[in-house]
Write a protein that holds these residues in place. Sequence first.
Motif, short mmCIF file in Angstrom:
data_model
loop_
_atom_site.label_atom_id
_atom_site.label_comp_id
_atom_site.label_asym_id
_atom_site.label_seq_id
_atom_site.Cartn_x
_atom_site.Cartn_y
_atom_site.Cartn_z
N GLN A 1 0.83 -1.21 0.00
CA GLN A 1 0.00 0.00 0.00
C GLN A 1 0.86 1.25 0.00
O GLN A 1 0.57 2.21 -0.72
N SER B 1 1.01 4.11 -2.95
CA SER B 1 0.74 5.51 -2.67
C SER B 1 1.92 6.39 -3.07
O SER B 1 1.72 7.53 -3.51
N MET B 2 3.14 5.89 -2.95
CA MET B 2 4.32 6.66 -3.34
C MET B 2 4.36 6.84 -4.85
O MET B 2 4.85 7.85 -5.35
N LEU B 3 3.84 5.88 -5.58
CA LEU B 3 3.80 5.97 -7.03
C LEU B 3 2.57 6.74 -7.51
O LEU B 3 2.38 6.94 -8.70
N ASP B 4 1.72 7.15 -6.55
CA ASP B 4 0.48 7.83 -6.86
C ASP B 4 -0.36 6.98 -7.80
O ASP B 4 -0.90 7.44 -8.79
N TYR B 5 -0.45 5.73 -7.49
CA TYR B 5 -1.16 4.76 -8.31
C TYR B 5 -2.66 4.92 -8.13
O TYR B 5 -3.16 4.94 -7.02
N THR B 6 -3.38 5.06 -9.25
CA THR B 6 -4.83 5.22 -9.18
C THR B 6 -5.55 3.98 -9.70
O THR B 6 -6.76 3.87 -9.55
N THR C 1 -2.99 5.38 -18.07
CA THR C 1 -2.93 6.69 -18.72
C THR C 1 -2.10 6.56 -19.98
O THR C 1 -1.28 5.65 -20.13
#
Length: 93
Positions: free
Chosen positions: A78, A82-87, A91
């Motif tokens: 997790q 979050s560090m990779l700003d994974y959504t 894209t």
Amino acid sequence: PLAGEGSFTLRQDESTTNTVYITPDSVRMEHSSCDNQDCVEQGVVSLDNRQKRVLQNMIICLPNEVVLELYTTEELAQLMLSMLDYTGEETNE
């Protein structure tokens, strides 16, 4: 993942070292080249005791600028997401 048990040394230069001891469910600072040895005296962080410790899942050596943190596999996954700003969305960028 901490699969085994043993020590390893972090070397920043010839005089700045920290030796860490790990097990599959714990970590501790075994030795440090710092003067105050607070990091060594912080003891063991384990999956069982980390919520009860003042620094919780962390061991900090301020003089040597070393921070150890113990996470479960799920927590680490997790954190990395979050560090990779994974959504979860692809894209085209």
